[in-house]
Design a protein around this motif. Structure first.
Motif, PDB file in Angstrom:
ATOM      1  N   ILE A 151       9.859  -7.126  -5.243  1.00 31.30           N
ATOM      2  CA  ILE A 151      10.078  -8.218  -4.290  1.00 31.30           C
ATOM      3  C   ILE A 151       8.723  -8.723  -3.818  1.00 31.30           C
ATOM      4  CG2 ILE A 151      11.024  -8.831  -2.029  1.00 31.30           C
ATOM      5  CD1 ILE A 151      13.231  -6.799  -2.499  1.00 31.30           C
ATOM      6  N   ILE A 152       8.487 -10.016  -4.001  1.00 33.30           N
ATOM      7  CA  ILE A 152       7.209 -10.631  -3.643  1.00 33.30           C
ATOM      8  C   ILE A 152       7.347 -11.308  -2.282  1.00 33.30           C
ATOM      9  CG2 ILE A 152       5.422 -12.284  -4.309  1.00 33.30           C
ATOM     10  CD1 ILE A 152       5.661  -9.914  -6.192  1.00 33.30           C
ATOM     11  N   GLY A 153       6.646 -10.784  -1.314  1.00 33.58           N
ATOM     12  CA  GLY A 153       6.676 -11.355   0.023  1.00 33.58           C
ATOM     13  C   GLY A 153       5.678 -10.654   0.908  1.00 33.58           C
ATOM     14  N   SER A 154       5.183 -11.347   1.903  1.00 34.55           N
ATOM     15  CA  SER A 154       4.201 -10.751   2.807  1.00 34.55           C
ATOM     16  C   SER A 154       4.789  -9.515   3.462  1.00 34.55           C
ATOM     17  CB  SER A 154       3.807 -11.769   3.880  1.00 34.55           C
ATOM     18  OG  SER A 154       4.950 -12.211   4.589  1.00 34.55           O
ATOM     19  N   GLY A 155       4.110  -8.393   3.303  1.00 37.79           N
ATOM     20  CA  GLY A 155       4.549  -7.177   3.966  1.00 37.79           C
ATOM     21  C   GLY A 155       5.379  -6.219   3.144  1.00 37.79           C
ATOM     22  N   SER A 156       5.841  -6.612   1.937  1.00 35.35           N
ATOM     23  CA  SER A 156       6.638  -5.672   1.151  1.00 35.35           C
ATOM     24  C   SER A 156       5.718  -4.630   0.519  1.00 35.35           C
ATOM     25  CB  SER A 156       7.430  -6.399   0.061  1.00 35.35           C
ATOM     26  OG  SER A 156       6.654  -6.596  -1.097  1.00 35.35           O
ATOM     27  N   ALA A 157       6.229  -3.412   0.333  1.00 35.50           N
ATOM     28  CA  ALA A 157       5.408  -2.334  -0.213  1.00 35.50           C
ATOM     29  C   ALA A 157       4.921  -2.674  -1.618  1.00 35.50           C
ATOM     30  CB  ALA A 157       6.202  -1.026  -0.223  1.00 35.50           C
ATOM     31  N   SER A 158       5.802  -3.239  -2.451  1.00 32.77           N
ATOM     32  CA  SER A 158       5.414  -3.592  -3.819  1.00 32.77           C
ATOM     33  C   SER A 158       4.327  -4.658  -3.817  1.00 32.77           C
ATOM     34  CB  SER A 158       6.634  -4.089  -4.596  1.00 32.77           C
ATOM     35  OG  SER A 158       7.611  -3.086  -4.693  1.00 32.77           O
ATOM     36  N   PHE A 159       4.479  -5.652  -2.943  1.00 32.40           N
ATOM     37  CA  PHE A 159       3.484  -6.715  -2.873  1.00 32.40           C
ATOM     38  C   PHE A 159       2.155  -6.184  -2.337  1.00 32.40           C
ATOM     39  CE2 PHE A 159       1.409 -10.262  -0.578  1.00 32.40           C
ATOM     40  CZ  PHE A 159       1.196 -11.114  -1.654  1.00 32.40           C
ATOM     41  N   SER A 248      -0.153   7.334  -8.712  1.00 33.27           N
ATOM     42  CA  SER A 248       0.285   7.204  -7.321  1.00 33.27           C
ATOM     43  C   SER A 248      -0.791   7.696  -6.362  1.00 33.27           C
ATOM     44  CB  SER A 248       1.589   7.962  -7.099  1.00 33.27           C
ATOM     45  OG  SER A 248       1.399   9.359  -7.223  1.00 33.27           O
ATOM     46  N   GLN A 249      -1.539   8.743  -6.751  1.00 31.61           N
ATOM     47  CA  GLN A 249      -2.632   9.212  -5.899  1.00 31.61           C
ATOM     48  C   GLN A 249      -3.711   8.147  -5.774  1.00 31.61           C
ATOM     49  OE1 GLN A 249      -2.123  12.169  -4.270  1.00 31.61           O
ATOM     50  NE2 GLN A 249      -0.194  11.977  -5.386  1.00 31.61           N
ATOM     51  N   TRP A 250      -3.991   7.459  -6.864  1.00 26.55           N
ATOM     52  CA  TRP A 250      -4.987   6.395  -6.843  1.00 26.55           C
ATOM     53  C   TRP A 250      -4.508   5.231  -5.983  1.00 26.55           C
ATOM     54  CZ3 TRP A 250      -9.791   5.651  -7.136  1.00 26.55           C
ATOM     55  CH2 TRP A 250     -10.344   4.410  -7.432  1.00 26.55           C
ATOM     56  N   VAL A 251      -3.232   4.866  -6.132  1.00 28.37           N
ATOM     57  CA  VAL A 251      -2.667   3.800  -5.302  1.00 28.37           C
ATOM     58  C   VAL A 251      -2.756   4.179  -3.829  1.00 28.37           C
ATOM     59  CG1 VAL A 251      -0.516   2.612  -4.678  1.00 28.37           C
ATOM     60  CG2 VAL A 251      -1.150   2.865  -7.082  1.00 28.37           C
ATOM     61  N   GLY A 252      -2.487   5.456  -3.520  1.00 29.26           N
ATOM     62  CA  GLY A 252      -2.546   5.917  -2.142  1.00 29.26           C
ATOM     63  C   GLY A 252      -3.928   5.823  -1.545  1.00 29.26           C
ATOM     64  N   LEU A 253      -4.975   5.964  -2.368  1.00 29.13           N
ATOM     65  CA  LEU A 253      -6.340   5.873  -1.871  1.00 29.13           C
ATOM     66  C   LEU A 253      -6.806   4.429  -1.718  1.00 29.13           C
ATOM     67  CD1 LEU A 253      -8.123   8.720  -3.888  1.00 29.13           C
ATOM     68  CD2 LEU A 253      -7.713   8.656  -1.430  1.00 29.13           C
ATOM     69  N   PRO A 264       7.098   7.505  -5.650  1.00 25.92           N
ATOM     70  CA  PRO A 264       8.364   7.059  -6.249  1.00 25.92           C
ATOM     71  C   PRO A 264       8.321   5.610  -6.721  1.00 25.92           C
ATOM     72  CG  PRO A 264       8.587   7.292  -3.866  1.00 25.92           C
ATOM     73  CD  PRO A 264       7.272   7.889  -4.237  1.00 25.92           C
ATOM     74  N   LEU A 265       7.530   4.760  -6.049  1.00 20.21           N
ATOM     75  CA  LEU A 265       7.433   3.368  -6.486  1.00 20.21           C
ATOM     76  C   LEU A 265       6.731   3.264  -7.834  1.00 20.21           C
ATOM     77  CD1 LEU A 265       6.498   1.517  -3.162  1.00 20.21           C
ATOM     78  CD2 LEU A 265       8.711   1.543  -4.322  1.00 20.21           C
ATOM     79  N   VAL A 266       5.629   3.986  -7.976  1.00 24.15           N
ATOM     80  CA  VAL A 266       4.889   3.961  -9.243  1.00 24.15           C
ATOM     81  C   VAL A 266       5.732   4.573 -10.358  1.00 24.15           C
ATOM     82  CG1 VAL A 266       2.916   4.957 -10.443  1.00 24.15           C
ATOM     83  CG2 VAL A 266       2.600   3.900  -8.208  1.00 24.15           C
ATOM     84  N   ALA A 267       6.440   5.668 -10.047  1.00 20.91           N
ATOM     85  CA  ALA A 267       7.284   6.304 -11.074  1.00 20.91           C
ATOM     86  C   ALA A 267       8.355   5.351 -11.585  1.00 20.91           C
ATOM     87  CB  ALA A 267       7.927   7.563 -10.504  1.00 20.91           C
ATOM     88  N   SER A 268       8.793   4.409 -10.736  1.00 24.23           N
ATOM     89  CA  SER A 268       9.813   3.449 -11.151  1.00 24.23           C
ATOM     90  C   SER A 268       9.263   2.421 -12.120  1.00 24.23           C
ATOM     91  CB  SER A 268      10.379   2.732  -9.922  1.00 24.23           C
ATOM     92  OG  SER A 268      10.964   3.656  -9.036  1.00 24.23           O
TER      93      SER A 268
END
Length: 519
Positions: A151-159, A248-253, A264-268
């Motif tokens: 989902i593309i929108g200001s504030g979404s975790a994926s965005f 996911s560790q890299w995304v977290g940093l 879980p988002l990256v695993a998806s």
């Protein structure tokens, strides 16, 4: 169904639910929101137009009361980020489904994830979303499941993941899933479909794939984000050795999304997520102007961010890794250890100027003392799996109860008087920070600033933690109190100077027409 449908929204403190509720109200529906703490919706602009009830989705009695008299129930909750989220989400869906059937609800609307297809192990995130949809569909209540990918929108975790990875890394080494196909959808189009299903008369009991007009890879999305955001072209090199866990560790940093949620988002993303049907058009027409393409959705999100118009963020939802209890009252502390750091200052500025400084704290403004020390604490928190400082704030000026503020959660706001923050960084105990303003009755235009840090240790580690950081309190907390007071005094001085200049200009005699001074 009647035009004014009686609607229940779960997850109203979250990213989608917090945007859906006001749109349902605007559409003329009677909206009830259920939340574990009604206080968390107290300050949102639309709260007075909705019925707010307290309830826990894991408690049958709470759900029966919340669903009583409801026509359409929106199921928008999940416990993603907690260690046992699959089990928790299963129990919550079963409890909700049974209560909805007994209450005579006419329809459940559920926002799920894409149905994984192909060979390979399904990610826990998508597996859980699929299971929740199946539980609701089998409830005996007609259920519509909308399957959305990114989902593309200001504030979404994926965005936020996409945005920060692209902005902060001009050169990236990425895992092989970066070339999987994804069909993203703009958040306003998701909301269009959700609102529409409050009124569609058919007793549907099925799922619909929803997505925007573009099918892209994550690599494509990063390149196109960079172009829309005016960044230089990004160099993206894919390798086959990066596992989802390491990614996911890299995304977290790198991004504000903590590792517990990023995992879980990256695993998806190892699964392709494209629409396999577009049957929804037979029941709900597309929004005026059609579905938004990826570039337009990104541009709209960036405008919202630049204009401080972000309605909700992923971080508004409860962070399950942090303590949820409010600050205990003094009598409840008896018999236990409570550590306090209290600072007080007289401020040569009115209470309004001091309050403006306090409500602007955090985010880009910072914490008014030793930015490097705060940054180090945030980095350390990220390294041990906490939220860190990167969540920032939703709005540069306004704060309301329940929203995230860097590694704090706003627990109480008494306008003009008190801001209380609850710590959500990883700690061996519970911690709060209170900032309080009191007008000085003896001196007009002056005020008093009180700052109180409260820490309730957990075990020996908690006591050791407090005494380890005590030597730094004079620097961090003392500097914070001092600099907040100075910022308020500077603001008051500037306001007085501006008012004096305005008065001086308005009191000058008019310049005679044709004189040299009038040219």
């Amino acid at each position: 169904m009647s035009e004014q449908t009686r609607v229940l929204v779960t997850g109203a403190t979250g990213y989608i639910g917090g945007r859906l509720a006001p749109r349902l109200i605007e559409a003329g529906h009677r909206v009830r929101c259920v939340t574990r703490s009604a206080n968390r919706l107290r300050d949102v602009p639309w709260a007075a137009k909705a019925e707010i009830v307290e309830g826990d989705l894991l408690k049958s009695d709470d759900m029966r009361a919340a669903l009583d008299g409801i026509d359409v129930a929106y199921y928008l909750v999940h416990s993603l980020g907690s260690r046992d989220f699959e089990q928790t989400d299963r129990r919550a869906a079963q409890t909700f489904a049974a209560a909805a059937r007994r209450a005579g609800v006419k329809r459940i609307v559920y926002l799920g994830g894409p149905a994984p297809r192909g060979i390979g192990e399904v990610s826990p995130h998508l597996r859980s979303r699929e299971e929740v949809g199946a539980i609701l569909t089998a409830s005996g209540v007609p259920t519509v499941t909308l399957r959305a990918a990114v989902i593309i929108g200001s504030g979404s975790a994926s965005f936020e993941m996409l945005r920060y990875l692209t902005e902060r890394l001009p050169v990236m080494v990425t895992p092989r899933w970066v070339d999987n196909r994804i069909q993203p959808i703009a958040v306003r189009d998701v909301l269009h479909y959700l609102v529409a299903f409050a009124s569609v008369p058919d007793d549907l009991n099925r799922s619909f794939d929803i997505g925007g007009p573009d099918v892209l890879t994550f690599r494509d999305m990063m390149h196109r984000y960079a172009r829309v955001a005016g960044l230089t072209p990004r160099v993206i090199m894919g390798v086959r050795t990066l596992s989802p866990w390491l990614s996911s560790q890299w995304v977290g940093l790198v991004t504000p999304v903590p590792g517990a949620l990023a995992k879980p988002l990256v695993a998806s993303l190892v699964h392709e997520a494209v629409c396999h049907e577009h049957d929804i058009e037979a029941y709900v027409p597309p929004p005026p102007g059609g579905l938004k393409g990826f570039d337009e959705a990104v541009a709209l999100a960036l405008v919202k961010i630049r204009d401080a118009g972000v309605e909700t963020r992923w971080s508004n939802a409860v962070w399950t890794g942090a303590p949820a209890e409010p600050l205990p009252t003094d009598p409840d502390w008896s018999g236990g250890s409570v550590y306090l750091d209290h600072r007080s200052r007289q401020v040569e500025a009115p209470a309004s100027a001091l309050w403006s400084v306090i409500t602007g704290i955090g985010g880009e403004t910072g914490w008014y003392s030793y930015p490097l020390a705060w940054a180090l604490r945030g980095w350390f928190d990220r390294l041990i799996g906490g939220v860190g400082l990167r969540r920032g704030r939703r709005d540069p000026v306004a704060l309301y109860v329940g929203e995230a503020l860097d590694f704090w959660r706003v627990e109480e706001v008494e306008p003009g008087h008190l801001l209380r923050l609850r710590a959500e960084m990883r700690l061996p105990g519970r911690a709060w920070l209170e900032l309080r303003v009191t007008p000085d009755p003896a001196r007009d235009g002056h005020s008093r600033y009180d700052q109180r840090a409260v820490f309730i240790p957990r075990g020996l580690a908690g006591h050791a933690y407090w005494w380890t950081i005590v030597p730094f309190h004079a620097l961090i907390f003392g500097g914070m109190a001092r600099n907040i007071a100075r910022a308020a005094e500077r603001s008051a001085d500037q306001s007085r100077a501006s008012a004096w200049a305005s008065m001086s200009t308005s009191s000058r005699p008019p310049v005679p027409s044709g004189s040299l001074s009038g040219l």
